[in-house]
Write an enzyme that holds these catalytic residues in place. Structure first.
Site, mmCIF file in Angstrom:
data_model
loop_
_atom_site.group_PDB
_atom_site.id
_atom_site.type_symbol
_atom_site.label_atom_id
_atom_site.label_comp_id
_atom_site.label_asym_id
_atom_site.label_seq_id
_atom_site.Cartn_x
_atom_site.Cartn_y
_atom_site.Cartn_z
ATOM 1 N N VAL A 344 13.581 26.551 124.699
ATOM 2 C CA VAL A 344 12.499 27.200 125.446
ATOM 3 C C VAL A 344 12.805 28.690 125.663
ATOM 4 C CG1 VAL A 344 13.331 26.670 127.807
ATOM 5 C CG2 VAL A 344 10.893 26.958 127.382
ATOM 6 N N GLY A 577 10.031 18.728 124.949
ATOM 7 C CA GLY A 577 9.827 19.051 126.366
ATOM 8 C C GLY A 577 10.275 20.480 126.639
ATOM 9 N N GLU A 578 10.772 20.731 127.834
ATOM 10 C CA GLU A 578 11.266 22.045 128.283
ATOM 11 C C GLU A 578 10.150 23.062 128.459
ATOM 12 O OE1 GLU A 578 14.156 23.705 125.611
ATOM 13 O OE2 GLU A 578 15.496 21.990 125.722
ATOM 14 N N GLY A 579 8.976 22.810 127.891
ATOM 15 C CA GLY A 579 7.913 23.817 127.852
ATOM 16 C C GLY A 579 7.719 24.390 126.461
#
Ligand SMILES: Cc1cc2nc3c(=O)[nH]c(=O)nc-3n(C[C@H](O)[C@H](O)[C@H](O)COP(=O)(O)O)c2cc1C
Length: 611
Positions: A344, A577-579
């Site tokens: 990210v 995930g993580e953004g």
């Protein structure tokens, strides 16, 4: 809690009341003058005139500074008055070096904005004043300083405030410069070792005073309404005196209203007049229309700067063996985000966005470091197969926390929010939430998360089924039966409390916060999707602020997106995930807004339209 940012009438100083007690109260005109100078004091950086400041004026301003309150009447300040050009040039060079280093660390959009700002007027002003602090003045028995040594510095800051106000009344502009290494500056000024620099101030007459802080006008940051800063009795009980105390969640929900139909119609109409075939920007045309509806203006403001908030938390359901990763990885990855080493961070650097990490429930004590917002509700949730993951109060606290993070990031100048998450086992909690909110089958919704074998996958589905059976949630019914030990179900907060991670609840609040402030929020994958289901269940109009960044490989995400009616902008099989997926979509959302703003129309460009 979340309403418009501010208007002049939000300021109680503008209201004319009778004073109390009347005999000690200043006459109205004099009170007006006091409040006027407070309201009109500005940090001035531009428009200085070369006229010298007469010695008597400077003397009055310094005498005002010297009347400041101080701990134990220690009067720890001294004032060093600097006019020598050569010295100011050396000092300006020090400030330039540090502002250059600050600029080098800024994400793209912030760096461009910083480039436009003026942050010091050391050479543009005829006189500079340094306010120092002597922490030792008054000896060891200085009243009030024993337990709080920093009260010495606070006292010198109050001298600065007096100086600033008196200067405004004299028509003198003051700019505070803090881009210094304090010891470097102290050496240049010949300060003895026991004195420290508190403030470097640039003074001079100005052509005019701006009505608003320059940083607000430039869009760098916004003013917080006074009601956000006032709490009754205990922190968190916000509300102005004389007003009913706020119910943060109810106020948040009440502040969310539908998109502006007029602005959307104007955006559609403009898209049709832009120098391109009608509809040729595909999905991006709809994105631009939604951005206009959210902002209530066409064209809408560019959604930059943007900030990714990575909400991190641990999950009790991890104990069920639903993930091959140990729980400690949550805290380890938080450290990685903060060190700039995660995917990210790389994607955000490329997109020019900031990354901030919010600890809402990591099961470890995290070191305080820049970029980490410590907002732990509890060190991890409970196992939802054995009881509710969290209490209703914790779910509400996490929702409000997420909304406050949104609000603070918007007040700090961000015009686009991006969701991120970290929490080992959070795809299991997401699957349960998605089933609860959509009624979908756990076998259809549950995915392989970070990667699990067939046996673990079957077990994960069984864990989700067990949780659902235990809590029997029905978000649409107010008389759903509660199982023993469950929070009150039958409402979105109850569902969040039963299954959610703290990051889900905080992300739901973050989405509601963005919607209330009418700022777009780009959703990442299945975790953000589950949170968005909760947000929309609480406030259906919140959907207007949501932009689906991508479609995750997790099957529950597709179910979620169709339930929300959102079309993902990127579909690359990501499941990190993580953004990460949301950050990839950021340039698309920004480009959609920029096209609506910058592209010429057939009439303005003199281009012939299709016959
Ligand atoms: C402790 C402190 C340090 C500051 N340092 C700087 C600075 O280095 N450069 C600058 O341009 N403004 C600086 N400012 C000014 C603030 O940006 C300014 O006060 C704020 O934007 C609010 O605007 P206003 O003072 O006009 O109300 C500083 C202000 C304070 C209180």
């Amino acid at each position: 809690m979340i309403t418009r940012m501010t208007t002049p009438m939000d300021n109680p100083m503008n209201h004319r009341d009778s004073g109390y007690p009347p005999e000690q109260c200043y006459p109205q005109e004099q009170r007006d003058a006091v409040y006027r100078v407070i309201a009109e004091r500005r940090d001035v950086r531009r428009g200085f005139r070369p006229d010298p400041v007469p010695a008597d004026v400077l003397g009055r301003v310094l005498a005002a500074a010297h009347q400041a309150p101080s701990v134990g009447l220690s009067q720890p300040w001294d004032f060093i008055v600097i006019t020598d050009r050569a010295r100011r040039e050396r000092i300006a060079a020090l400030a330039r070096r540090h502002s250059g280093e600050f600029a080098a660390g800024l994400p793209g959009a912030r760096a461009r904005a910083f480039d436009q700002l003026k942050i010091e007027s050391i050479l543009d002003t005829p006189v500079n004043i340094v306010v120092s602090c002597d922490r030792t003045r008054g000896g060891r028995h200085t009243l009030g300083r024993r337990t709080q040594p920093q009260t010495a510095e606070f006292s010198s800051v109050l001298a600065v405030a007096n100086l600033w106000l008196a200067a405004r009344a004299e028509g003198l502009g003051v700019g505070w410069v803090s881009f210094f290494d304090e010891r470097e500056l102290a050496a240049e000024l010949g300060l003895p070792a026991h004195l420290e620099v508190i403030a470097y101030l640039c003074l001079g007459y100005v052509t005019s005073f701006a009505a608003e802080p320059e940083l607000a006008t430039a869009g760098w940051a916004r003013r917080r309404p006074v009601a956000w800063a006032v709490h009754a009795e205990e922190y968190g009980h916000r509300g102005m005196p004389g007003e009913a105390p706020m119910d943060p969640l109810a106020d948040l929900i009440a502040a969310i209203t539908p998109p502006d139909a007029e602005a959307m119609a104007a955006a559609r109409e403009r898209q049709d007049r832009m120098t391109k075939p009608r509809g040729s920007l595909g999905v991006l045309e709809e994105v631009s229309v939604r951005l206009a509806g959210l902002a209530g203006s066409c064209p809408p403001p560019l959604p930059e700067p943007a900030c990714v908030a990575v909400f991190a938390a641990d999950h009790g359901v991890h104990a069920q063996g639903v993930s091959p990763w140990p729980q400690e990885v949550t805290a380890q990855m938080v450290a990685n985000f903060l060190a700039g080493g995660a995917v990210v961070n790389a994607f955000a650097a490329q997109a020019g966005a900031e990354v901030t990490v919010v600890d809402v429930g990591v099961a470890a004590d995290l070191e305080p470091v820049p970029g980490l917002l410590p907002r732990k509700i509890a060190p991890g949730t409970a196992d939802f197969t054995e009881g509710p993951a969290m209490t209703r109060e914790q779910a509400t606290a996490a929702l409000v926390t997420g909304a406050e993070i949104a609000r603070d990031l918007v007040a700090a100048g961000n015009r686009c929010l991006v969701t991120g998450d970290m929490g080992i086992a959070n795809t299991t909690a997401s699957a349960a939430l998605i089933c609860a909110f959509t009624g979908a089958d756990p076998a259809e919704v549950t995915g392989r998360g970070t990667g699990i074998d067939a046996a673990t996958y079957a077990h994960k589905i069984e864990v989700v089924c067990r949780g659902l059976a235990r809590h029997l949630p029905d978000p649409n019914s107010s008389d759903s039966p509660d199982s023993p030990g469950s929070p009150a179900l039958g409402d979105p907060v109850g569902v969040l409390a039963a299954f959610g991670g703290f990051e889900h609840a905080a992300l739901a609040g973050f989405i509601l916060g963005a919607a209330a402030l009418r700022v777009p929020v780009i959703l990442d994958g299945v975790i953000a999707g589950a949170a968005a289901l909760a947000a929309v269940a609480l406030a259906p109009d919140a959907i207007a602020a949501c932009f689906a960044g991508h479609r995750s490989a997790e099957p529950g995400h597709t179910v979620t997106l169709s339930h929300l009616g959102l079309r993902p902008l990127v579909d690359l099989g990501l499941r990190l995930g993580e953004g990460t997926g949301a950050v990839l979509a950021l340039p698309l959302v920004q480009s959609a807004a920029r096209a609506l703003r910058d592209v010429a129309t057939f009439d303005s460009a003199g281009v012939a339209d299709k016959l």
